[in-house]
Design a protein around this motif. Structure first.
Motif, PDB file in Angstrom:
ATOM      1  N   TYR A  68       0.889  -1.150  -0.018  1.00  0.00           N
ATOM      2  CA  TYR A  68       0.047   0.101  -0.013  1.00  0.00           C
ATOM      3  C   TYR A  68       0.949   1.234  -0.007  1.00  0.00           C
TER       4      TYR A  68
ATOM      5  N   LYS B 138      -5.157   9.406   1.731  1.00  0.00           N
ATOM      6  CA  LYS B 138      -5.448   8.157   2.234  1.00  0.00           C
ATOM      7  C   LYS B 138      -4.625   6.796   2.015  1.00  0.00           C
TER       8      LYS B 138
ATOM      9  N   PHE C 161       3.647   0.945   2.370  1.00  0.00           N
ATOM     10  CA  PHE C 161       3.473  -0.132   3.444  1.00  0.00           C
ATOM     11  C   PHE C 161       3.370  -1.329   2.963  1.00  0.00           C
TER      12      PHE C 161
ATOM     13  N   GLY D  85       3.883  -3.410   8.036  1.00  0.00           N
ATOM     14  CA  GLY D  85       5.082  -2.794   8.722  1.00  0.00           C
ATOM     15  C   GLY D  85       5.062  -1.470   8.970  1.00  0.00           C
ATOM     16  N   ALA D  86       6.181  -0.766   9.328  1.00  0.00           N
ATOM     17  CA  ALA D  86       6.471   0.689   9.850  1.00  0.00           C
ATOM     18  C   ALA D  86       6.454   1.413   8.562  1.00  0.00           C
TER      19      ALA D  86
ATOM     20  N   GLN E 117     -11.961  -3.480   9.330  1.00  0.00           N
ATOM     21  CA  GLN E 117     -10.694  -3.474  10.298  1.00  0.00           C
ATOM     22  C   GLN E 117     -10.434  -1.857  10.789  1.00  0.00           C
TER      23      GLN E 117
ATOM     24  N   PHE F 231      -7.739   0.287  12.506  1.00  0.00           N
ATOM     25  CA  PHE F 231      -6.319   0.559  12.754  1.00  0.00           C
ATOM     26  C   PHE F 231      -5.898   1.968  13.669  1.00  0.00           C
TER      27      PHE F 231
ATOM     28  N   GLN G 111      -2.842   4.656  13.824  1.00  0.00           N
ATOM     29  CA  GLN G 111      -1.458   5.091  13.254  1.00  0.00           C
ATOM     30  C   GLN G 111      -0.803   6.399  13.862  1.00  0.00           C
TER      31      GLN G 111
ATOM     32  N   LYS H 253       4.443   6.696  11.617  1.00  0.00           N
ATOM     33  CA  LYS H 253       4.935   5.009  11.707  1.00  0.00           C
ATOM     34  C   LYS H 253       3.799   4.402  11.089  1.00  0.00           C
ATOM     35  N   GLY H 254       3.833   3.046  11.147  1.00  0.00           N
ATOM     36  CA  GLY H 254       2.903   2.301  10.553  1.00  0.00           C
ATOM     37  C   GLY H 254       1.405   2.083  11.078  1.00  0.00           C
ATOM     38  N   LEU H 255       0.800   1.129  10.583  1.00  0.00           N
ATOM     39  CA  LEU H 255      -0.472   0.650  11.096  1.00  0.00           C
ATOM     40  C   LEU H 255      -0.735  -0.412  12.034  1.00  0.00           C
TER      41      LEU H 255
ATOM     42  N   SER I  37      -3.047  -2.904  13.844  1.00  0.00           N
ATOM     43  CA  SER I  37      -4.426  -3.518  13.795  1.00  0.00           C
ATOM     44  C   SER I  37      -4.986  -3.562  15.334  1.00  0.00           C
TER      45      SER I  37
ATOM     46  N   LEU J 266     -10.891  -6.615  13.898  1.00  0.00           N
ATOM     47  CA  LEU J 266     -11.343  -6.894  12.654  1.00  0.00           C
ATOM     48  C   LEU J 266     -12.568  -7.351  13.099  1.00  0.00           C
TER      49      LEU J 266
ATOM     50  N   LEU K 237      -7.830   4.781  11.877  1.00  0.00           N
ATOM     51  CA  LEU K 237      -8.322   4.381  10.351  1.00  0.00           C
ATOM     52  C   LEU K 237      -9.346   3.298  10.335  1.00  0.00           C
TER      53      LEU K 237
ATOM     54  N   LEU L  66      -7.921  -3.770   0.698  1.00  0.00           N
ATOM     55  CA  LEU L  66      -8.550  -2.824   1.830  1.00  0.00           C
ATOM     56  C   LEU L  66      -8.826  -1.695   1.225  1.00  0.00           C
TER      57      LEU L  66
ATOM     58  N   PHE M   9      -9.510   2.245   2.485  1.00  0.00           N
ATOM     59  CA  PHE M   9      -9.136   2.967   3.727  1.00  0.00           C
ATOM     60  C   PHE M   9      -9.827   4.335   3.598  1.00  0.00           C
ATOM     61  N   GLY M  10     -10.690   4.858   4.832  1.00  0.00           N
ATOM     62  CA  GLY M  10     -10.997   5.886   5.138  1.00  0.00           C
ATOM     63  C   GLY M  10     -10.046   6.938   5.385  1.00  0.00           C
ATOM     64  N   GLY M  11     -10.035   8.242   5.386  1.00  0.00           N
ATOM     65  CA  GLY M  11      -9.343   9.094   5.439  1.00  0.00           C
ATOM     66  C   GLY M  11      -8.697   9.363   7.124  1.00  0.00           C
TER      67      GLY M  11
END
Lengths: 113, 113
Positions: free
Chosen positions: A35, A42, A91, A105-106, B34, B36, B38, B42-44, B46, B49, B89, B101, B103-105
């Protein structure tokens, strides 16, 4: 706890250069994803990969992008000729099965100058 | 094409307050949703779900609900803490879009001590 690992954390490149972003998914996972998130926008899906082939890809994932699983642990995203608009956070994610939780991942921040 | 919207875009609350984050999606034919977290740069991570057949999921102080027919999900955070400050998110996996996936904003949450 197992995690998805991405390297490098930050990549700076000149426009037109090739870059390879690397990911090590969680070891028993079978599905892999890329991603990207352009600053302030987004998170967008690029591609999913299963059984050594692309299973889904978005319209963003054009001919300049490719993915590969060169060995049993790494999953890479290659951008052949980078453009300014490729600057984003990329990502990698993996999941055990196709519709399970995706673990991210980060990220790798790609800056194209 | 699936579109995911999150409101509010930003929220600031005092510590200890219970709060609700909203997520809506245009195509109710989803497989799962799902949530998330953030953190900046950094990463996401989870959080929860929810499968399309479920109405809610709980993890600690977090409770996520899903009303598939109306295209809505909420994330309830009880007794908020400064450490909850992050962007939240939501993302949906649609029946006709494989594993990707959408995603929303995001909602940027600030919990003030």
């Amino acid at each position: 706890e197992p995690e998805v690992t991405q390297t490098p954390s930050h990549q700076v490149t000149q426009m037109g250069q090739e870059v390879i972003l690397r990911c090590v998914p969680i070891s028993n996972h079978l599905y892999f994803y890329w991603y990207r998130q352009i600053l302030g926008q987004k998170v967008e899906f690029l591609v999913s990969f299963y059984n050594n082939e692309i299973s889904e890809k978005s319209e963003i994932f054009d001919d300049q992008f490719s993915v590969e699983r060169p060995d049993g642990s790494n999953f890479t995203l290659k951008i052949r000729s980078t453009k300014l608009e490729d600057s984003a956070m990329y990502f990698c994610a993996s999941s055990e099965q196709g519709m399970n939780i995706q673990y991210f991942g980060a990220g790798t921040r790609l800056s194209v100058l | 094409k699936q579109e995911v919207t999150q409101i509010p875009a930003a929220l600031s609350v005092p510590e200890g307050e219970n709060l609700v984050l909203n997520c809506s999606f245009t195509d109710s034919a989803i497989y799962n949703l799902q949530w998330f977290r953030q953190d900046p740069g950094k990463g996401l991570t989870s959080l929860l779900l929810i499968q399309s057949s479920q109405r809610e999921q709980t993890s600690g102080r977090l409770n996520a609900s899903l009303d598939k027919s109306s295209g809505r999900s909420t994330l309830y955070i009880a007794a908020s803490q400064p450490g909850d400050s992050a962007t939240y998110l939501c993302a949906v996996s649609s029946n006709n879009a494989g594993n990707m996936l959408t995603f929303g904003g995001g909602t940027r949450l600030m919990v003030k001590p």
